[in-house]
Design a protein around this motif. Structure first.
Motif, PDB file in Angstrom:
ATOM      1  N   ILE A 162      17.066   7.351  -1.539  1.00 14.73           N
ATOM      2  CA  ILE A 162      15.667   7.158  -1.130  1.00 14.73           C
ATOM      3  C   ILE A 162      15.000   6.001  -1.882  1.00 14.73           C
ATOM      4  O   ILE A 162      14.579   5.011  -1.280  1.00 14.73           O
ATOM      5  N   LYS A 163      14.939   6.113  -3.203  1.00 14.46           N
ATOM      6  CA  LYS A 163      14.179   5.104  -3.961  1.00 14.46           C
ATOM      7  C   LYS A 163      14.752   3.693  -3.812  1.00 14.46           C
ATOM      8  O   LYS A 163      14.021   2.732  -3.587  1.00 14.46           O
ATOM      9  N   LYS A 164      16.078   3.599  -3.968  1.00 10.82           N
ATOM     10  CA  LYS A 164      16.714   2.270  -3.923  1.00 10.82           C
ATOM     11  C   LYS A 164      16.488   1.597  -2.562  1.00 10.82           C
ATOM     12  O   LYS A 164      15.992   0.458  -2.520  1.00 10.82           O
ATOM     13  N   PRO A 165      16.814   2.282  -1.441  1.00 11.05           N
ATOM     14  CA  PRO A 165      16.579   1.630  -0.140  1.00 11.05           C
ATOM     15  C   PRO A 165      15.104   1.311   0.105  1.00 11.05           C
ATOM     16  O   PRO A 165      14.787   0.247   0.635  1.00 11.05           O
ATOM     17  N   VAL A 166      14.198   2.231  -0.315  1.00 16.66           N
ATOM     18  CA  VAL A 166      12.768   1.985  -0.088  1.00 16.66           C
ATOM     19  C   VAL A 166      12.322   0.764  -0.889  1.00 16.66           C
ATOM     20  O   VAL A 166      11.603  -0.103  -0.380  1.00 16.66           O
ATOM     21  N   TYR A 167      12.787   0.672  -2.140  1.00 14.66           N
ATOM     22  CA  TYR A 167      12.393  -0.461  -2.989  1.00 14.66           C
ATOM     23  C   TYR A 167      12.909  -1.772  -2.399  1.00 14.66           C
ATOM     24  O   TYR A 167      12.184  -2.775  -2.334  1.00 14.66           O
ATOM     25  N   GLU A 168      14.163  -1.731  -1.949  1.00 16.24           N
ATOM     26  CA  GLU A 168      14.746  -2.947  -1.350  1.00 16.24           C
ATOM     27  C   GLU A 168      13.986  -3.356  -0.090  1.00 16.24           C
ATOM     28  O   GLU A 168      13.760  -4.539   0.165  1.00 16.24           O
ATOM     29  N   LEU A 169      13.573  -2.352   0.666  1.00 14.47           N
ATOM     30  CA  LEU A 169      12.802  -2.612   1.888  1.00 14.47           C
ATOM     31  C   LEU A 169      11.452  -3.251   1.539  1.00 14.47           C
ATOM     32  O   LEU A 169      11.032  -4.225   2.177  1.00 14.47           O
ATOM     33  N   LEU A 170      10.808  -2.700   0.502  1.00 18.49           N
ATOM     34  CA  LEU A 170       9.511  -3.240   0.072  1.00 18.49           C
ATOM     35  C   LEU A 170       9.656  -4.688  -0.385  1.00 18.49           C
ATOM     36  O   LEU A 170       8.869  -5.557  -0.007  1.00 18.49           O
ATOM     37  N   VAL A 171      10.701  -4.919  -1.192  1.00 15.83           N
ATOM     38  CA  VAL A 171      10.933  -6.267  -1.735  1.00 15.83           C
ATOM     39  C   VAL A 171      11.175  -7.270  -0.610  1.00 15.83           C
ATOM     40  O   VAL A 171      10.607  -8.362  -0.593  1.00 15.83           O
ATOM     41  N   SER A 172      12.021  -6.867   0.351  1.00 10.30           N
ATOM     42  CA  SER A 172      12.322  -7.816   1.433  1.00 10.30           C
ATOM     43  C   SER A 172      11.137  -7.957   2.399  1.00 10.30           C
ATOM     44  O   SER A 172      10.854  -9.051   2.890  1.00 10.30           O
ATOM     45  N   SER A 173      10.414  -6.845   2.652  1.00 12.29           N
ATOM     46  CA  SER A 173       9.281  -6.911   3.590  1.00 12.29           C
ATOM     47  C   SER A 173       8.166  -7.799   3.066  1.00 12.29           C
ATOM     48  O   SER A 173       7.546  -8.534   3.828  1.00 12.29           O
ATOM     49  N   PHE A 174       7.894  -7.653   1.759  1.00 10.95           N
ATOM     50  CA  PHE A 174       6.764  -8.417   1.205  1.00 10.95           C
ATOM     51  C   PHE A 174       7.211  -9.703   0.501  1.00 10.95           C
ATOM     52  O   PHE A 174       6.406 -10.367  -0.145  1.00 10.95           O
ATOM     53  N   ASN A 175       8.525  -9.966   0.612  1.00 14.74           N
ATOM     54  CA  ASN A 175       9.086 -11.217   0.091  1.00 14.74           C
ATOM     55  C   ASN A 175       8.716 -11.465  -1.375  1.00 14.74           C
ATOM     56  O   ASN A 175       8.196 -12.514  -1.736  1.00 14.74           O
ATOM     57  N   VAL A 176       8.975 -10.453  -2.210  1.00 18.90           N
ATOM     58  CA  VAL A 176       8.729 -10.592  -3.651  1.00 18.90           C
ATOM     59  C   VAL A 176      10.051 -10.438  -4.401  1.00 18.90           C
ATOM     60  O   VAL A 176      11.033  -9.936  -3.849  1.00 18.90           O
ATOM     61  N   SER A 177      10.053 -10.871  -5.657  1.00 16.95           N
ATOM     62  CA  SER A 177      11.269 -10.776  -6.461  1.00 16.95           C
ATOM     63  C   SER A 177      11.563  -9.308  -6.775  1.00 16.95           C
ATOM     64  O   SER A 177      10.640  -8.497  -6.886  1.00 16.95           O
ATOM     65  N   SER A 178      12.858  -8.966  -6.898  1.00 17.62           N
ATOM     66  CA  SER A 178      13.206  -7.574  -7.203  1.00 17.62           C
ATOM     67  C   SER A 178      12.949  -7.243  -8.674  1.00 17.62           C
ATOM     68  O   SER A 178      12.939  -6.094  -9.061  1.00 17.62           O
ATOM     69  N   GLU A 179      12.758  -8.278  -9.489  1.00 18.99           N
ATOM     70  CA  GLU A 179      12.484  -8.050 -10.915  1.00 18.99           C
ATOM     71  C   GLU A 179      10.973  -7.995 -11.124  1.00 18.99           C
ATOM     72  O   GLU A 179      10.247  -8.903 -10.700  1.00 18.99           O
ATOM     73  N   LEU A 180      10.517  -6.917 -11.786  1.00 18.30           N
ATOM     74  CA  LEU A 180       9.069  -6.743 -11.967  1.00 18.30           C
ATOM     75  C   LEU A 180       8.499  -7.833 -12.854  1.00 18.30           C
ATOM     76  O   LEU A 180       9.086  -8.194 -13.863  1.00 18.30           O
TER      77      LEU A 180
END
Lengths: 387, 107
Positions: A190-208
């Motif tokens: 759940i968390k990993k796919p959702v985070y990846e989706l958020l990162v790709s959808s909003f075009n932000v870096s995966s590193e905080l």
């Protein structure tokens, strides 16, 4: 006046005696005269990193320079980088003596692995041999020993507390087993796919980083609380579990589900650490911070779930309110770690911050215990009364 | 632990710790188990001293050899005292003979 031969001989003997009688003095002088091998080894690795292969080759002795000239060295390093990824950092150095040679092991972290660069020196502190060897992890990975210790300590301390305060009921400890795998499930599925989706959808870096928009950081902060607090309540779907819940058991059942999740999380995180090359050779005592942090978090997880389960006692609406309360407590707990990732807090302050949620969790735990007591008041014998 | 009783007062002592409870202020004496709070006063296995907070009865001035089991709770106008006399029957009989009061009653 010329000095006599006898006088000159005496002076010569006078100088020689200390050296001949005390060989270790000679050795001391010889060692002092050679450069620090550690420094030479680090300089050599720095040259390799900066791709200054000719400078690096200048540190070789004659035989080594013939066998491995700078262009061959460059080719070798190129092959190595292809296999283990880009050079990251020097982790540590270690000097030993092998077959009469002084050897410096420079442990280096690469993108995909950790290697020891074994550098052999001759008597003139010139490099006489060079190897790239994998870091040996002796026996079990240190993080798994630390995870075992954190699990043992948490079960003994918090499990013991639940067992003792719940009037010695084993069934609550057994309930911990249900939620053990939930952390791995929620993180990977759940968390990993959702985070990846958020990162790709909003075009932000995966590193905080602090450059991210605030709303995105809040989204990340609440991702774990929302998903984890929900899955910890998943056992309530079973009617049999729901039937077990009453005024006196709600707290302990909630604690058991939350603590089981917390213990499972210890092992999920340990697995995460074990695949990071940097930690490959670390002994368990490097993870003392991990052990203490996880112990605290197991208790906090228990309290967070107990808030929701005791709410469930008073109806579904209260369950929802309890869930929201658990999510908020979870988010407060995670703020320290998030600020550390954003480099707002250093490691020490991030660890100290954890005292706040622990303190809050203890207050809530005692409040819930007090609330549950009305249903199970102790028998009282009146021995004397004025009325 | 030392509990001294005379016609006017009950003196509870343990080392430097000393509580003087006027007999006339005692409203009730009960025996019960107490629910320990994690925010505790001085509580060691086999010893409970000073003011200890309990979840069910609140703060109790303890001078007892147990923190939660079989505590004799002395209720006065202002405070609660927790003791564990070695011979409870004798202690209560002595107290009653001096003060008077009702018989045992279990709730």
């Amino acid at each position: 006046m010329k000095p006599s031969k006898t006088f000159l001989i005496l002076i010569a003997v006078g100088f020689l005696i200390p050296f001949s009688l005390f060989p270790h003095v000679q050795a001391f002088i010889a060692v002092s005269a050679t450069p620090d091998l550690d420094t030479v080894a680090i300089t050599f690795v720095d040259f390799l990193e900066e791709e200054k292969f000719e400078d690096a080759a200048k540190l070789f002795n004659t035989k080594m320079a013939e066998a491995l000239p700078s262009h061959k060295l460059e080719a070798k390093i190129g092959e190595l980088i292809d296999k283990v990824g880009e050079f990251k950092e020097i982790v540590e150095t270690r000097i030993t003596e092998e077959k009469g040679y002084r050897v410096v092991y420079v442990t280096c972290e690469f993108a995909m692995s950790t290697l020891n660069i074994k550098i052999v020196f001759d008597d003139e502190a010139k490099i006489a041999g060079l190897w790239f060897v994998p870091v040996k992890t002796e026996g079990l990975h240190g993080i798994y020993i630390a995870a075992l210790m954190a699990t043992g300590a948490s079960v003994l301390l918090w499990g013991g507390l639940v067992y003792w305060l719940s009037k010695r009921k084993w069934k609550y400890l057994a309930l911990m087993l249900i939620t053990l795998p939930f952390s791995t499930i929620v993180n990977l599925l759940i968390k990993k796919p959702v985070y990846e989706l958020l990162v790709s959808s909003f075009n932000v870096s995966s590193e905080l980083s602090v450059t991210m928009p605030l709303w995105f950081l809040l989204l990340v902060l609440f991702l774990s609380p929302i998903t984890e607090e929900a899955i910890k309540l998943f056992p309530l779907v079973a009617r049999r579990v729901r039937r077990m819940i009453d005024g006196s058991s709600a707290l302990w059942i909630g604690m058991a589900f939350g603590m089981g999740f917390g213990v499972g999380e210890i092992w999920y995180l340990a697995w995460g650490f074990s695949i990071v090359p940097k930690f490959a050779g670390y002994p368990f005592y490097y993870f003392v911070g991990f052990i203490s942090e996880r112990m605290a978090v197991v208790f906090i997880h228990g309290v967070m779930t107990a808030v929701a389960v005791t709410g469930f006692m008073e109806g579904r609406k209260r369950l929802l309110m309890g869930y929201v309360g658990a999510v908020l407590l979870h988010a407060i707990t995670n703020i320290g770690a998030m600020f550390y990732q954003l480099k707002f807090l250093d490691e020490t302050f991030a660890s100290l911050y954890l005292f706040l949620p622990i303190f809050v969790a203890f207050f809530i735990f005692e409040h819930l215990r007090k609330k549950g007591l009305t249903d199970q008041m102790h028998e009282e014998t009146v021995l004397f009364s004025r009325e | 632990m030392n509990y001294e009783l005379d016609d006017e007062k009950l003196v509870i002592k343990c080392g430097l710790l000393k509580y003087v409870v006027p007999s006339s202020s005692i409203k009730r004496i009960t025996k019960r188990d107490l629910e320990i709070s994690l925010w505790s006063g001085l509580r060691l296995p086999g010893l409970a001293l000073f003011t200890v907070p309990y979840l069910d009865v609140g703060k109790v001035k303890m001078c007892a050899t147990s923190a939660s089991k079989g505590i004799i709770l002395i209720e006065t106008d202002l405070d609660l005292y927790g003791i564990t006399p070695a011979d409870e029957d004798e202690f209560i009989a002595d107290f009653r003979s001096r003060i008077g009061g009702n018989d045992d009653e279990t709730i």
